[in-house]
Enzyme design. Structure first.
Site, PDB file in Angstrom:
ATOM      1  N   HIS A  44     -54.533 -26.338 -14.582  1.00  0.00           N
ATOM      2  CA  HIS A  44     -53.557 -26.412 -13.493  1.00  0.00           C
ATOM      3  C   HIS A  44     -52.156 -26.757 -13.975  1.00  0.00           C
ATOM      4  O   HIS A  44     -51.201 -26.650 -13.196  1.00  0.00           O
ATOM      5  CB  HIS A  44     -54.009 -27.460 -12.474  1.00  0.00           C
ATOM      6  CG  HIS A  44     -54.012 -28.846 -13.018  1.00  0.00           C
ATOM      7  ND1 HIS A  44     -54.896 -29.259 -13.989  1.00  0.00           N
ATOM      8  CD2 HIS A  44     -53.231 -29.925 -12.742  1.00  0.00           C
ATOM      9  CE1 HIS A  44     -54.661 -30.521 -14.282  1.00  0.00           C
ATOM     10  NE2 HIS A  44     -53.653 -30.945 -13.545  1.00  0.00           N
ATOM     11  N   ASP A  45     -52.002 -27.165 -15.238  1.00  0.00           N
ATOM     12  CA  ASP A  45     -50.694 -27.521 -15.784  1.00  0.00           C
ATOM     13  C   ASP A  45     -50.114 -26.447 -16.694  1.00  0.00           C
ATOM     14  O   ASP A  45     -49.042 -26.645 -17.271  1.00  0.00           O
ATOM     15  CB  ASP A  45     -50.797 -28.823 -16.590  1.00  0.00           C
ATOM     16  CG  ASP A  45     -50.941 -30.054 -15.712  1.00  0.00           C
ATOM     17  OD1 ASP A  45     -50.490 -30.011 -14.556  1.00  0.00           O
ATOM     18  OD2 ASP A  45     -51.503 -31.060 -16.181  1.00  0.00           O
ATOM     19  N   ASP A  90     -56.850 -38.338 -16.609  1.00  0.00           N
ATOM     20  CA  ASP A  90     -55.484 -37.838 -16.673  1.00  0.00           C
ATOM     21  C   ASP A  90     -54.647 -38.676 -17.634  1.00  0.00           C
ATOM     22  O   ASP A  90     -54.648 -39.912 -17.565  1.00  0.00           O
ATOM     23  CB  ASP A  90     -54.887 -37.876 -15.262  1.00  0.00           C
ATOM     24  CG  ASP A  90     -53.517 -37.281 -15.173  1.00  0.00           C
ATOM     25  OD1 ASP A  90     -53.396 -36.069 -15.411  1.00  0.00           O
ATOM     26  OD2 ASP A  90     -52.570 -38.018 -14.834  1.00  0.00           O
ATOM     27  N   ASP A 125     -61.152 -36.332 -10.992  1.00  0.00           N
ATOM     28  CA  ASP A 125     -59.964 -36.722 -11.751  1.00  0.00           C
ATOM     29  C   ASP A 125     -59.767 -38.234 -11.652  1.00  0.00           C
ATOM     30  O   ASP A 125     -59.789 -38.805 -10.558  1.00  0.00           O
ATOM     31  CB  ASP A 125     -58.722 -36.022 -11.202  1.00  0.00           C
ATOM     32  CG  ASP A 125     -58.077 -35.109 -12.225  1.00  0.00           C
ATOM     33  OD1 ASP A 125     -57.814 -35.581 -13.338  1.00  0.00           O
ATOM     34  OD2 ASP A 125     -57.858 -33.922 -11.918  1.00  0.00           O
ATOM     35  N   GLU A 131     -57.531 -36.281 -21.164  1.00  0.00           N
ATOM     36  CA  GLU A 131     -56.336 -35.486 -21.419  1.00  0.00           C
ATOM     37  C   GLU A 131     -55.475 -36.278 -22.383  1.00  0.00           C
ATOM     38  O   GLU A 131     -54.967 -37.349 -22.040  1.00  0.00           O
ATOM     39  CB  GLU A 131     -55.577 -35.221 -20.120  1.00  0.00           C
ATOM     40  CG  GLU A 131     -54.337 -34.359 -20.326  1.00  0.00           C
ATOM     41  CD  GLU A 131     -53.463 -34.277 -19.093  1.00  0.00           C
ATOM     42  OE1 GLU A 131     -52.754 -33.269 -18.938  1.00  0.00           O
ATOM     43  OE2 GLU A 131     -53.483 -35.220 -18.280  1.00  0.00           O
TER      44      GLU A 131
END
Length: 577
Positions: A343-344, A218, A103, A273
């Site tokens: 994960h979100d 991210d 990440d 993302e």
């Protein structure tokens, strides 16, 4: 497309498995998953057949946002282990021909990062310009309501945080406000400062030189903010101000520079993302060197009148339309990152399937969808078991700062009539649904995740949904994932073939083909709790068809395409002769 037209890339042919380290496996009994726990299960990943691991943050962090608030980009947080443990993980993955992407969180840091600690010391500190500091605005000049700071001032503009409340916090020492699009402990970096960009590029190079295979970036399309920091003006924006700080004025300049300074020298995979982009913008990002992007149209369909933190409903035609838009739009330039959860997001079988009577069948159907669409599929740990949302009974069970902050803001504006209504929304929406511990065993305490007290509760259904039972059952969701992953690996058509949607308005069936040259695969999915009749389009009727995979006991059949009754949540993939 023909085989001669294929632009082969390893990351296009990969299946990615996302590991949320805090929740994967704990080896030291502190209740938090760690790097040695992942190393212990590398054969599990190899057996599943995945090619890439995306590792959520393991950097040094105070943990305000579970590692997305980074205090040191070049250090491993001791709750996960140390750099030696990380190196063991990398070596173990590479020994099994599995690549590792990390990440990259560079829109913001932790407020405990040394850059921000220095930045807070004075207005003329050398690190002050690493972040976005501004004086407040007189309350009488503001056209928005906000709690006032000292001397009647309010934040510099009306921007709101994704985690609820204003995107600005006041610092008493230097008497200015700093920007944080997320939590107040996550101050935004100032990408206008060349020194910041150099620090980031040097850090990226450092990790690539250590042997990683790429980055998941991210919220990368938030890094460029307009110089004037003007008030948000779009009432339809995801949050107030998003029309200003998403896809900002210098975003393509920054990402092109990142590619030239760092990524061009490596065979690295990059996935950004990127909330709130369309296909033309995605193609622009591809020209900047971004391999693929996470796009969010399909995971916003169930947003309600108050956005993400309210209930909404969607239909299958809407879901098909949202995902088909991207399937059809990136065929010649760009590439899809195919995901249903991460994960979100809530668990995919709870959101898009039926997590009760047809949990197994719908989990298998969703696995079929993920692995037969055009693009690189992403599997979140536990989805290969059919893990479900957590049945929250109290906010005491919630750990996610996003959930807690947004519940607080919703209560302040009177959104909930009682706690039952609030908890119902938390069960549907909280990011913690995807973060409960991996369920390794139905017999051991805490599902075999830890010998200690887990940092977040284990889903109580672990005795029925777990790795040990799934691997022992040839008809489990886990074994079905293996079959569809193997099917995709063995097929250029399923990786590179063109996508065409049929029956777009059908309320229960999602029907599409993948075509490469003279070869065609037909995919038929029944998104329904009821038996549903499939009436094939006229150009398919009577064609010879071999069933490649299905989630009911009809595999291996050789037949012709004709009207047929599909069982609830049935999936079939045919090779058309």
């Amino acid at each position: 497309m023909t085989e001669a037209d294929i632009d082969r890339q390893w990351w296009k042919e990969a299946v990615v498995y996302q590991i949320y380290p805090r929740s994967f496996k704990d080896t030291d009994g502190d209740g938090v998953g760690d790097l040695p726990g992942i190393v212990d299960e590398l054969d599990y990943l190899s057996d599943l057949g995945v090619d890439v691991v995306w590792l959520n943050p393991v950097y040094e962090s105070p943990g305000a946002d579970n590692g997305y608030d980074i205090a040191d980009y070049r250090a491993i947080d001791d709750q996960f282990g140390d750099m030696g443990d990380w190196e063991d993980l990398l070596e173990g993955l590479h020994d099994r021909d599995i690549k590792l992407i990390m990440d990259l969180v560079v829109n913001h840091t932790s407020d405990e990062h040394e850059w921000f600690v220095e930045s807070q010391k004075s207005r003329d500190n050398p690190y002050r310009d690493y972040y976005i500091w501004r004086e407040g605005r007189p309350a009488e000049e503001a056209e928005y309501e906000c709690d006032e700071g000292p001397d009647g001032e309010v934040p510099p503009n009306n921007w709101q945080s994704f985690f609820g409340g204003p995107a600005w916090s006041y610092d008493e020492r230097t008497e200015e406000w700093y920007l944080h699009i997320f939590d107040e402990k996550q101050p935004d970096l100032n990408w206008e400062n060349p020194a910041v960009r150099k620090e980031i590029y040097d850090m990226m190079t450092w990790w690539l030189e250590k042997g990683i295979d790429g980055f998941r970036m991210d919220v990368i399309n938030l890094i460029s903010k307009p110089a004037d920091l003007a008030d948000g003006a779009d009432p339809e924006a995801l949050v107030v101000g998003a029309d200003r700080f998403m896809n900002g004025p210098r975003i393509h300049e920054f990402l092109s520079e990142m590619h030239e300074e760092v990524l061009a020298d490596y065979d690295a995979m990059t996935v950004g993302e990127m909330a709130a982009i369309d296909a033309e913008q995605a193609r622009e990002y591809a020209r900047d060197g971004m391999n693929m992007a996470f796009t969010f149209d399909h995971v916003r369909l169930d947003f309600g009148p108050n956005g993400r933190w309210s209930h909404g409903e969607f239909t299958l035609p809407e879901l098909k339309g949202a995902m088909t838009y991207w399937q059809e739009s990136l065929g010649d330039e760009g590439w899809n990152a195919v995901f249903l959860g991460n994960h979100d997001e809530p668990r995919i079988v709870s959101r898009f399937g039926n997590d009760e009577a047809y949990r197994v069948e719908s989990a298998k159907l969703l696995a079929t969808l993920l692995n037969t669409l055009q693009g690189t599929p992403y599997i979140l740990q536990g989805d290969e078991l059919g893990m479900t949302n957590y049945p929250f009974e109290s906010l005491d069970e919630v750990r996610d700062v996003d959930t807690l902050n947004n519940v607080r803001v919703a209560r302040e504006r009177g959104q909930f009539t009682d706690d039952a209504e609030m908890l119902d929304l938390v069960r549907q929406r909280s990011r913690d649904n995807a973060r409960t511990p991996m369920q390794w065993s139905g017999e051991e305490t805490h599902a075999g995740f830890t010998d200690g007290e887990p940092w977040i509760p284990v889903n109580p259904n672990y005795q029925a949904v777990n790795v040990a039972d799934a691997r022992a059952d040839a008809e489990s969701v886990w074994h079905y994932y293996r079959r569809v992953v193997d099917l995709r690996h063995g097929s250029d058509l399923l990786t590179y073939g063109d996508y065409q949607l049929y029956l777009p308005d059908h309320e229960e069936l999602w029907v599409y083909t993948r075509t490469l040259g003279d070869d065609t695969v037909l995919v038929v999915l029944n998104f329904s709790d009821a038996e549903t009749t499939f009436e094939p389009p006229a150009d398919f009727v009577g064609r010879d068809a071999t069933l490649l995979v299905g989630n009911y006991d009809v595999e291996g059949a050789v037949d012709t395409v004709e009207s047929t009754t599909l069982q609830p949540w049935e999936a079939r993939v045919y090779d058309l002769d």
